[in-house]
Write a protein that holds these residues in place. Structure first.
Motif, short mmCIF file in Angstrom:
data_model
loop_
_atom_site.label_atom_id
_atom_site.label_comp_id
_atom_site.label_asym_id
_atom_site.label_seq_id
_atom_site.Cartn_x
_atom_site.Cartn_y
_atom_site.Cartn_z
N LEU A 116 0.82 -1.23 0.00
CA LEU A 116 0.00 0.00 0.00
C LEU A 116 0.85 1.27 0.00
CD1 LEU A 116 -3.11 -0.75 2.26
CD2 LEU A 116 -3.10 -0.12 -0.16
N PRO A 117 1.91 1.36 0.82
CA PRO A 117 2.71 2.59 0.77
C PRO A 117 3.33 2.86 -0.61
CG PRO A 117 3.18 1.41 2.79
CD PRO A 117 2.33 0.50 1.94
N ILE A 118 3.72 1.82 -1.30
CA ILE A 118 4.30 2.01 -2.63
C ILE A 118 3.22 2.49 -3.60
CG2 ILE A 118 5.49 0.88 -4.54
CD1 ILE A 118 6.59 -1.12 -2.41
N ALA A 119 2.05 1.88 -3.51
CA ALA A 119 0.94 2.29 -4.38
C ALA A 119 0.55 3.74 -4.10
CB ALA A 119 -0.26 1.37 -4.18
N VAL A 120 0.47 4.11 -2.84
CA VAL A 120 0.09 5.48 -2.50
C VAL A 120 1.12 6.46 -3.05
CG1 VAL A 120 -0.27 7.13 -0.61
CG2 VAL A 120 -1.33 4.86 -0.52
N ARG A 121 2.38 6.11 -2.98
CA ARG A 121 3.41 6.99 -3.53
C ARG A 121 3.15 7.27 -5.00
NH1 ARG A 121 9.69 5.39 -3.24
NH2 ARG A 121 8.97 3.92 -4.80
N LEU A 122 2.76 6.24 -5.74
CA LEU A 122 2.42 6.44 -7.16
C LEU A 122 1.15 7.26 -7.32
CD1 LEU A 122 3.08 2.84 -8.56
CD2 LEU A 122 4.55 4.86 -8.78
N LEU A 123 0.16 6.97 -6.49
CA LEU A 123 -1.14 7.65 -6.60
C LEU A 123 -1.07 9.12 -6.22
CD1 LEU A 123 -3.34 4.76 -5.24
CD2 LEU A 123 -3.25 5.60 -7.60
N LEU A 124 -0.16 9.48 -5.34
CA LEU A 124 -0.01 10.89 -4.99
C LEU A 124 0.46 11.69 -6.20
CD1 LEU A 124 1.59 10.67 -1.43
CD2 LEU A 124 -0.81 11.14 -2.02
N GLU A 125 1.25 11.05 -7.05
CA GLU A 125 1.76 11.71 -8.26
C GLU A 125 0.74 11.66 -9.39
OE1 GLU A 125 5.54 10.07 -9.37
OE2 GLU A 125 6.31 10.26 -7.33
N GLU A 126 0.02 10.54 -9.49
CA GLU A 126 -0.93 10.35 -10.59
C GLU A 126 -2.13 9.55 -10.08
OE1 GLU A 126 -1.07 8.56 -15.12
OE2 GLU A 126 0.86 8.66 -14.11
N GLY A 167 -7.57 4.93 -13.20
CA GLY A 167 -8.07 4.87 -11.84
C GLY A 167 -8.14 3.47 -11.26
N ASP A 168 -7.70 2.44 -11.99
CA ASP A 168 -7.84 1.08 -11.46
C ASP A 168 -6.98 0.83 -10.22
OD1 ASP A 168 -5.47 0.96 -12.97
OD2 ASP A 168 -6.01 -0.90 -14.01
N LEU A 169 -5.79 1.40 -10.17
CA LEU A 169 -4.96 1.23 -8.97
C LEU A 169 -5.59 1.96 -7.79
CD1 LEU A 169 -2.45 0.10 -7.60
CD2 LEU A 169 -1.21 2.13 -8.37
N LEU A 170 -6.11 3.15 -8.03
CA LEU A 170 -6.77 3.92 -6.96
C LEU A 170 -7.96 3.15 -6.41
CD1 LEU A 170 -7.16 6.52 -5.30
CD2 LEU A 170 -8.51 7.40 -7.22
N LEU A 171 -8.81 2.65 -7.27
CA LEU A 171 -10.00 1.93 -6.80
C LEU A 171 -9.63 0.64 -6.07
CD1 LEU A 171 -12.52 2.54 -9.70
CD2 LEU A 171 -12.33 3.73 -7.51
N THR A 172 -8.56 0.01 -6.50
CA THR A 172 -8.09 -1.19 -5.79
C THR A 172 -7.56 -0.80 -4.41
OG1 THR A 172 -7.57 -2.28 -7.87
CG2 THR A 172 -6.50 -3.15 -5.89
N ALA A 232 -4.42 9.75 5.09
CA ALA A 232 -4.81 11.16 5.03
C ALA A 232 -4.36 11.81 3.72
CB ALA A 232 -4.22 11.91 6.22
N ARG A 233 -3.16 11.48 3.28
CA ARG A 233 -2.66 12.07 2.03
C ARG A 233 -3.45 11.57 0.83
NH1 ARG A 233 3.71 12.05 1.90
NH2 ARG A 233 3.32 13.42 0.15
N LEU A 234 -3.82 10.30 0.85
CA LEU A 234 -4.62 9.77 -0.25
C LEU A 234 -6.02 10.38 -0.23
CD1 LEU A 234 -4.63 7.94 -2.70
CD2 LEU A 234 -5.37 6.06 -1.22
N ARG A 235 -6.58 10.56 0.95
CA ARG A 235 -7.89 11.21 1.07
C ARG A 235 -7.86 12.61 0.47
NH1 ARG A 235 -11.61 9.29 4.86
NH2 ARG A 235 -10.96 7.33 5.78
N ALA A 236 -6.79 13.35 0.75
CA ALA A 236 -6.67 14.71 0.22
C ALA A 236 -6.62 14.69 -1.31
CB ALA A 236 -5.43 15.39 0.79
#
Length: 141
Positions: free
Chosen positions: A66-76, A86-91, A108-112
């Motif tokens: 999850l931390p690795i995925a969030v790092r990617l999702l914060l950028e894109e 959005g498939d990674l985000l929804l997963t 919290a960062r992903l929520r923002a």
């Protein structure tokens, strides 16, 4: 997220970080099961978005992936990992609340990031996508 985040262990593999090591899959295992077994032996820094989507969807080693995925999702946030934007985000937002509990800062960062998504982007997600995001954003019960 700090690149020195101790949860990342980017030079390690999941079989080392998330014991016990998995035995080889059965001869008649599905392609998905074989792939998950393979991914447990890949260094975390080599896992791509599609790999992370698979591991998260199968709830494998969530404290590490999850931390690795969030790092990617914060950028894109609407990254297309393998099937659609959005498939990674929804997963990621579909991971159990218990997986997010030890990751309050990342949560919290992903929520923002989700809150800042344009309404049109959320509306363009596949059916049920907006509801998944809303469940993730809802206060815990």
């Amino acid at each position: 997220m700090d690149s020195m985040d101790p949860r990342l262990h980017l030079d390690r593999i999941l079989d080392d970080l998330d014991p016990p090591c998995w035995t080889p899959p059965a001869a008649d295992a599905t392609r998905l099961v074989r792939r998950v077994h393979e991914l447990r032996r890949v260094r975390l820094e080599e896992l791509g978005p599609a790999d992370l989507r698979i591991l998260i969807s199968q709830q494998v080693a969530l404290p590490y992936v999850l931390p690795i995925a969030v790092r990617l999702l914060l950028e894109e946030p609407l990254l297309d990992a393998s099937f659609y934007e959005g498939d990674l985000l929804l997963t990621a937002v579909s991971a159990p609340a218990s997986a997010w509990a030890p990751l309050p800062d990342l949560n919290a960062r992903l929520r923002a990031v989700i809150t800042a998504l344009p309404e049109t982007a959320v509306a363009d997600l596949p059916r049920g996508g907006a509801e998944k995001l809303a469940r993730f954003l809802a206060p815990p019960e």
